[in-house]
Scaffold this motif. Structure first.
Motif, PDB file in Angstrom:
ATOM      1  N   ARG A   8       0.820  -1.217   0.000  1.00 14.13           N
ATOM      2  CA  ARG A   8       0.000   0.000   0.000  1.00 14.13           C
ATOM      3  C   ARG A   8       0.848   1.259   0.000  1.00 14.13           C
ATOM      4  N   GLN A  34     -14.144  -5.815   6.325  1.00 14.03           N
ATOM      5  CA  GLN A  34     -12.825  -5.196   6.185  1.00 14.03           C
ATOM      6  C   GLN A  34     -11.794  -6.223   5.725  1.00 14.03           C
ATOM      7  N   ILE A  38      -9.675  -5.928   2.226  1.00 13.76           N
ATOM      8  CA  ILE A  38      -8.211  -5.882   2.244  1.00 13.76           C
ATOM      9  C   ILE A  38      -7.644  -7.046   1.429  1.00 13.76           C
ATOM     10  N   CYS A  50      -0.442   1.235   7.823  1.00  9.76           N
ATOM     11  CA  CYS A  50      -1.532   1.060   6.861  1.00  9.76           C
ATOM     12  C   CYS A  50      -2.675   0.240   7.456  1.00  9.76           C
ATOM     13  N   GLU A  53      -4.654   2.528   9.616  1.00  5.87           N
ATOM     14  CA  GLU A  53      -5.430   3.461   8.801  1.00  5.87           C
ATOM     15  C   GLU A  53      -6.647   2.764   8.207  1.00  5.87           C
ATOM     16  N   LEU A  54      -6.462   1.570   7.669  1.00  8.49           N
ATOM     17  CA  LEU A  54      -7.574   0.838   7.066  1.00  8.49           C
ATOM     18  C   LEU A  54      -8.602   0.402   8.100  1.00  8.49           C
ATOM     19  N   GLN A  55      -8.162   0.190   9.314  1.00  6.49           N
ATOM     20  CA  GLN A  55      -9.067  -0.207  10.391  1.00  6.49           C
ATOM     21  C   GLN A  55     -10.115   0.872  10.647  1.00  6.49           C
ATOM     22  N   GLU A  57     -11.092   3.233   8.276  1.00  4.92           N
ATOM     23  CA  GLU A  57     -11.760   3.685   7.054  1.00  4.92           C
ATOM     24  C   GLU A  57     -13.099   2.976   6.925  1.00  4.92           C
TER      25      GLU A  57
END
Length: 64
Positions: A8, A34, A38, A50, A53-55, A57
């Motif tokens: 990423r 999620q 991913i 990352c 951060e994705l957790q 979003e």
């Protein structure tokens, strides 16, 4: 331990999948949506930054 680069952000990090309690991803929890998103977007481990951060979003609907 395996040296990897995050797909990423391209940051170098150590993956310790064989020692998960000491891996940089330990303790980061995702819901099923999620995890699926991913897995569809990336084909390798992500760095802790990352993952965190994705957790946080919102999950985007498929096709976007």
């Amino acid at each position: 331990m395996e040296n990897k680069h995050c797909p990423r952000c391209n940051t170098a990090f150590e993956c310790k999948a064989d020692d998960i309690l000491n891996c940089q991803c330990n303790g980061i929890v995702f819901n099923d949506s999620q995890k699926e998103g991913i897995a569809m977007a990336f084909n390798d481990c992500l760095c802790r930054k990352c993952l965190l951060e994705l957790q946080h979003e919102p999950v985007k609907p498929c096709g976007y």
